[in-house]
Design a protein around this motif. Structure first.
Motif, mmCIF file in Angstrom:
data_model
loop_
_atom_site.group_PDB
_atom_site.id
_atom_site.type_symbol
_atom_site.label_atom_id
_atom_site.label_comp_id
_atom_site.label_asym_id
_atom_site.label_seq_id
_atom_site.Cartn_x
_atom_site.Cartn_y
_atom_site.Cartn_z
ATOM 1 N N ALA A 1 19.267 53.231 26.538
ATOM 2 C CA ALA A 1 17.848 53.703 26.298
ATOM 3 C C ALA A 1 18.228 55.043 25.744
ATOM 4 O O ALA A 1 17.536 55.308 24.587
ATOM 5 C CB ALA A 1 17.211 53.816 27.339
ATOM 6 N N ALA B 1 15.373 56.948 23.706
ATOM 7 C CA ALA B 1 14.370 57.062 24.621
ATOM 8 C C ALA B 1 14.357 58.576 25.381
ATOM 9 O O ALA B 1 15.484 58.935 25.680
ATOM 10 C CB ALA B 1 14.455 56.070 25.742
ATOM 11 N N SER B 2 13.104 59.195 25.645
ATOM 12 C CA SER B 2 13.052 60.325 26.090
ATOM 13 C C SER B 2 13.385 60.247 27.567
ATOM 14 O O SER B 2 13.167 59.193 28.333
ATOM 15 C CB SER B 2 11.818 61.046 25.944
ATOM 16 O OG SER B 2 10.806 60.306 26.687
ATOM 17 N N GLN C 1 10.597 58.465 29.042
ATOM 18 C CA GLN C 1 10.293 57.121 28.684
ATOM 19 C C GLN C 1 11.454 56.227 29.808
ATOM 20 O O GLN C 1 11.128 55.168 29.932
ATOM 21 C CB GLN C 1 10.634 56.885 27.214
ATOM 22 C CG GLN C 1 9.385 57.176 26.392
ATOM 23 C CD GLN C 1 9.779 57.265 24.946
ATOM 24 O OE1 GLN C 1 11.035 57.709 24.492
ATOM 25 N NE2 GLN C 1 8.895 56.933 24.042
ATOM 26 N N ARG C 2 12.658 56.927 29.901
ATOM 27 C CA ARG C 2 13.437 56.220 30.626
ATOM 28 C C ARG C 2 13.094 55.970 32.016
ATOM 29 O O ARG C 2 13.300 55.085 32.929
ATOM 30 C CB ARG C 2 14.678 57.136 30.739
ATOM 31 C CG ARG C 2 15.533 57.050 29.329
ATOM 32 C CD ARG C 2 17.012 57.589 29.735
ATOM 33 N NE ARG C 2 17.159 58.933 29.986
ATOM 34 C CZ ARG C 2 17.375 59.962 29.279
ATOM 35 N NH1 ARG C 2 17.189 60.127 27.917
ATOM 36 N NH2 ARG C 2 17.568 61.108 29.757
ATOM 37 N N ARG D 1 9.747 55.732 32.944
ATOM 38 C CA ARG D 1 8.730 54.929 32.717
ATOM 39 C C ARG D 1 9.270 53.588 32.902
ATOM 40 O O ARG D 1 8.709 52.553 33.047
ATOM 41 C CB ARG D 1 7.810 55.347 31.599
ATOM 42 C CG ARG D 1 6.391 54.401 31.522
ATOM 43 C CD ARG D 1 5.712 54.777 30.679
ATOM 44 N NE ARG D 1 4.596 54.061 30.088
ATOM 45 C CZ ARG D 1 3.662 53.832 29.368
ATOM 46 N NH1 ARG D 1 3.764 54.873 28.329
ATOM 47 N NH2 ARG D 1 2.862 52.943 29.015
ATOM 48 N N TYR D 2 10.251 53.438 31.774
ATOM 49 C CA TYR D 2 10.709 51.948 31.369
ATOM 50 C C TYR D 2 11.920 51.352 32.088
ATOM 51 O O TYR D 2 12.039 50.108 32.251
ATOM 52 C CB TYR D 2 10.982 51.790 29.947
ATOM 53 C CG TYR D 2 9.685 52.042 28.994
ATOM 54 C CD1 TYR D 2 8.486 50.944 29.190
ATOM 55 C CD2 TYR D 2 9.269 52.965 28.377
ATOM 56 C CE1 TYR D 2 7.264 51.184 28.376
ATOM 57 C CE2 TYR D 2 8.414 53.411 27.816
ATOM 58 C CZ TYR D 2 7.124 52.369 27.831
ATOM 59 O OH TYR D 2 6.153 52.621 27.116
#
Lengths: 515, 297
Positions: B192, B197-198, B201-202, B204-205
């Motif tokens: 990621a 990915a910020s 974001q890491r 969240r996902y």
């Protein structure tokens, strides 16, 4: 902890404990009294007496053991103690009763406690009448009213031996150093009027009685009692003496609390409300328990506390640890007629010794209590064993440092012996200072005629349900959230929710006890 | 059979646990029969007279039933609403801390309140909120306001209990989530990161989906205990003035069961709670399976 407590009070614990009862049975009732052939209370056969008791400490101290050694030798018995942790005593008692595995002699919390009433109803506790003639000391040192209260089933049988508590009209411990600072002239007998008492509370609150330059004190220290209620500050002083004979009217006996035609109980509530509204009472009173209230008194946040006079020296000692200027004394508050009179709602019983149907030698079990009340036994109960707990020097008892006997005073007491409750380790001068206060509290007590009786109507679900509303409303009136006039509505509701039957049954009961 | 013989020690190790469950959890369950009886301490459970659903009728007809039910459910809902996400958030934050020393010290400090008993904690809360000497009221009065009697205001009671519970349990609650996070494949984060990915974001996902099963299981278990609010904290902090919002099934059962000695009735109350919890856990499990495809069974 959360889970364990949940288990204790909820379905889990209740069912777990009671599962043991599935196979419970009961042995038959006690046998006839056994005495030696010459009729004296000194049987030859050595027997074991199992006793379940509620003591502050679970382990026997050597100083306590010294007394029991003498008792065992005198009566030729062996005592086997079952002492659960004090905090869980009630649960342990329930458990032992439902499992059928109970001792010969069991301490019940009170004559009105459900566990005791159930045990009597179910025949677990047996009558003691036929043994009493052989128990001269128990007979001599028990209040008549206590025996009457233990005729639990009103069948002439007495179901247990009371652990006598001296019936008293307690007054208040008070900061003597604060009294000096506010310049109050205390009468020599230390009995003041309601008006003087109120004046002291006001000055303790607003006149900087501790002279620290801050407005940080309150007159009165209140607290939530074990039923989560705050007690009124003054009660008998307004004429609330519990159940007494009336001068005609619908009922022959009545208590001001339930009397629709009396203003006495409203006066009681109004006084407490006035004190809360004027902020003369510690505002934390309706949140904290007794221990926290004592702590706040010791810290000099409050100046007056309802207390047994015998505890005044201890309160001063503790207070001095925090503030060397602390001086504690005692006061009584006279009623509106200038008389000193207070009510004892109970029956001078502080727990009941029940003899169970498991006891193979009920007479011998009761002799244990009787011996402890004899002159020989009670001297040791009261003061300890010479050479173990104290030594005599110039005729005075000198207590040995570090020796304690937490059990000996929790077994028996003698009626009207207030001296018993004054710490034996205190010096003679202090004991002599406190004793008149204790004696005064004993001689000014009046008994409520209900003798702690709980009418069957009190067990009706709607009556029990209403108790919560009663508690809520009374508390809100006392702290000033509701007007005193709301008490009339509350009382009317109470009569509707079973109070009428309650009063009727109580009248029938009291009439049956009046000779 | 060969499988059993081959793994016999594993099954031997199971025996103590199963015995524990049988003796201390399943056998006592037969005691619930007293909810339908008028318990006599001499006759014992089986010998006592049957009273049918009388104890339940008394409960449902009680003037306080609705209030106690409402208080129990509301307190639990607030505990789940505020208390349930708290350790997840804390665990997510702690998981992002890269300074191991700081992370460990923080975790230790956060665990500590878990070891304070409610008796002590209630004393701390009372002192903290005292209108005379409490820190909160000292701040309030320093701004010229009148002190607030927090523990005598029914409106504050639930907030105080929920806040105290969060403070006490949040650190301890993070353990399970942190453990679940350690099971997430680190290569997912690395990929990621390479894909740009910020950090958010890491989380969240990757992190949240990675612990989703744990979250759902714990949520379902919490829902099953919706009528269990914890006795001690409420009992130690409530008083007649706050009964209106504070009286819950535990305190109600304590008063009627232990203080009034109505054990059959208290058991009926306990059984009612258990049935409601059982229905809720079944429903929630079904809903979770339908919505997310994840469930306990």
């Amino acid at each position: 902890m959360k889970r364990s407590f949940r288990g204790m009070i909820g379905l889990g614990m209740t069912t777990a404990l009671l599962a043991l009862a599935a196979c419970s049975g009961s042995s038959s009732g006690g046998d006839a009294p056994k005495t030696s052939p010459d009729g004296s209370a000194g049987p030859k056969e050595k027997v074991t007496i199992k006793i379940m008791a509620n003591f502050s400490s679970a382990d026997i101290a050597p100083a306590d053991k010294a007394i029991f050694d003498k008792l065992e030798k005198a009566l030729n018995v062996e005592l086997k103690w079952i002492v659960p942790p004090s905090s869980g005593y009630k649960e342990q008692l329930q458990l032992s009763l439902v499992s059928g595995d109970y001792a010969d002699l069991v301490m019940f919390p009170s004559e009105t406690d459900e566990s005791f009433l159930n045990a009597v109803d179910e025949g677990v506790v047996i009558p003691v009448n036929k043994y009493l003639d052989q128990l001269p000391n128990i007979k001599k040192y028990t209040y008549d009213v206590s025996w009457e209260a233990l005729e639990t089933k009103r069948d002439g049988k007495i179901y247990g031996v009371p652990r006598t508590s001296v019936a008293r009209n307690d007054g208040f411990i008070i900061r003597e150093d604060w009294l000096k600072n506010i310049g109050f002239q205390m009468p020599a007998n230390r009995e003041v009027t309601i008006e003087q008492f109120t004046d002291i509370m006001r000055k303790f609150t607003f006149n900087d009685p501790d002279k620290n330059g801050k407005n940080d004190t309150f007159g009165f220290a209140g607290y939530l009692n074990t039923t989560k209620m705050i007690d009124p500050i003054l009660s008998s002083q307004f004429g609330n003496l519990g159940w007494q004979k009336t001068n005609g009217g619908e009922y022959a006996y009545m208590t001001p609390m339930y009397d629709k035609n009396s203003t006495v109980y409203k006066d009681v509530l109004a006084y407490t409300q006035m004190a809360f509204k004027e902020k003369l009472v510690d505002p934390d009173s309706a949140v904290i328990d007794r221990n926290a209230s004592i702590d706040r008194f010791q810290r000099g946040m409050t100046g007056i506390r309802y207390e047994f006079a015998g505890n005044a020296p201890g309160a001063e000692k503790k207070g001095k640890e925090l503030n060397p200027n602390t001086e504690i004394s005692y006061i009584f508050i006279k009623d509106k007629q200038g008389q000193l009179k207070g009510v004892s709602y109970g029956t001078a019983i502080f727990g009941v010794w029940g003899v169970t149907n498991n006891a193979k030698h009920p007479d011998r079990a009761l002799q244990v209590l009787d011996w402890l009340l004899s002159d020989e036994g009670f001297d040791m109960v009261k003061y300890g064993v010479e050479g173990v707990e104290y030594n005599k020097e110039n005729g005075q008892r000198k207590y040995i440092d570090g020796v304690s006997a937490p059990w000996r005073k929790s077994i028996v007491r003698r009626a009207n012996d207030g001296d018993f409750f004054i710490d034996a380790k205190l010096d003679e001068a202090t004991r002599n200072k406190v004793k008149p206060w204790v004696d005064r509290s004993i001689e000014t007590v009046a008994f409520s005629l209900d003798q702690g009786y709980i009418p069957p109507a009190a067990k009706e679900p709607k009556f029990m349900d209403f108790k919560l509303i009663w508690d809520e409303t009374i508390t809100k009136i006392m702290i000033g959230e509701l007007p005193v006039s709301d008490f009339d509505k509350l009382l009317a509701q109470w009569y509707e929710k079973g109070g009428k039957e309650y009063v009727k049954q109580m009248n029938d009961y009291i009439a049956s006890t009046q000779k | 059979m060969r499988y059993l013989i081959k793994n016999k020690w594993l099954y031997v190790f199971l025996i103590p646990g199963l015995l524990y469950l049988l003796i201390f959890k399943y056998v006592p369950m037969f005691g619930i029969v007293i909810a339908f009886k008028k318990l006599s301490i001499v006759k014992g459970i089986w010998g006592s007279d049957w009273v049918g659903f009388q104890n339940f009728e008394t409960l449902f007809q009680s003037a306080h039933f609705i209030r106690v039910l409402r208080n129990s459910i509301l307190l639990s809902v607030y505990q789940i609403l505020w208390g349930f996400p708290a350790p997840i958030l804390l665990a997510l934050m702690l998981n992002e801390v890269r300074q191991m020393l700081f992370k460990r010290i923080t975790q230790t400090i956060l665990y500590l309140p878990h070891f304070i008993s409610w008796v002590v904690l209630a004393g701390i809360v009372i002192n903290f909120l005292s209108p005379t000497s409490g820190l909160v009221n000292q701040i309030i009065t320093s701004f010229g306001h009148e002190p607030v009697k927090f523990l005598m205001e029914p409106g504050y009671f639930r907030s105080i209990i929920v806040s105290a519970e969060i403070w006490k349990g949040v650190g301890w609650g993070t353990i399970i989530y942190l453990a679940a996070m350690t099971g997430i494949d680190p290569t997912l984060y690395e990929s990621a990161k390479i894909d740009g990915a910020s950090r958010l974001q890491r989380i969240r996902y990757i992190t949240i989906p990675g612990i989703a099963t744990t979250i759902i299981i714990l949520l379902l278990l919490n829902l099953g205990n919706i009528l269990d609010n914890g006795f001690e904290q409420v009992f130690l902090l409530y008083n007649p003035v706050t009964y209106e919002t504070a009286d819950i099934f535990e305190t109600y059962t304590y008063r009627i069961g232990l203080q009034d000695g109505r054990l059959s009735y208290a058991t009926a109350v306990g059984l009612f709670k258990s049935v409601v919890g059982f229905v809720l856990i079944l429903s929630a499990n079904y809903a979770a399976r339908k919505i997310s495809g994840k469930s306990i069974w």
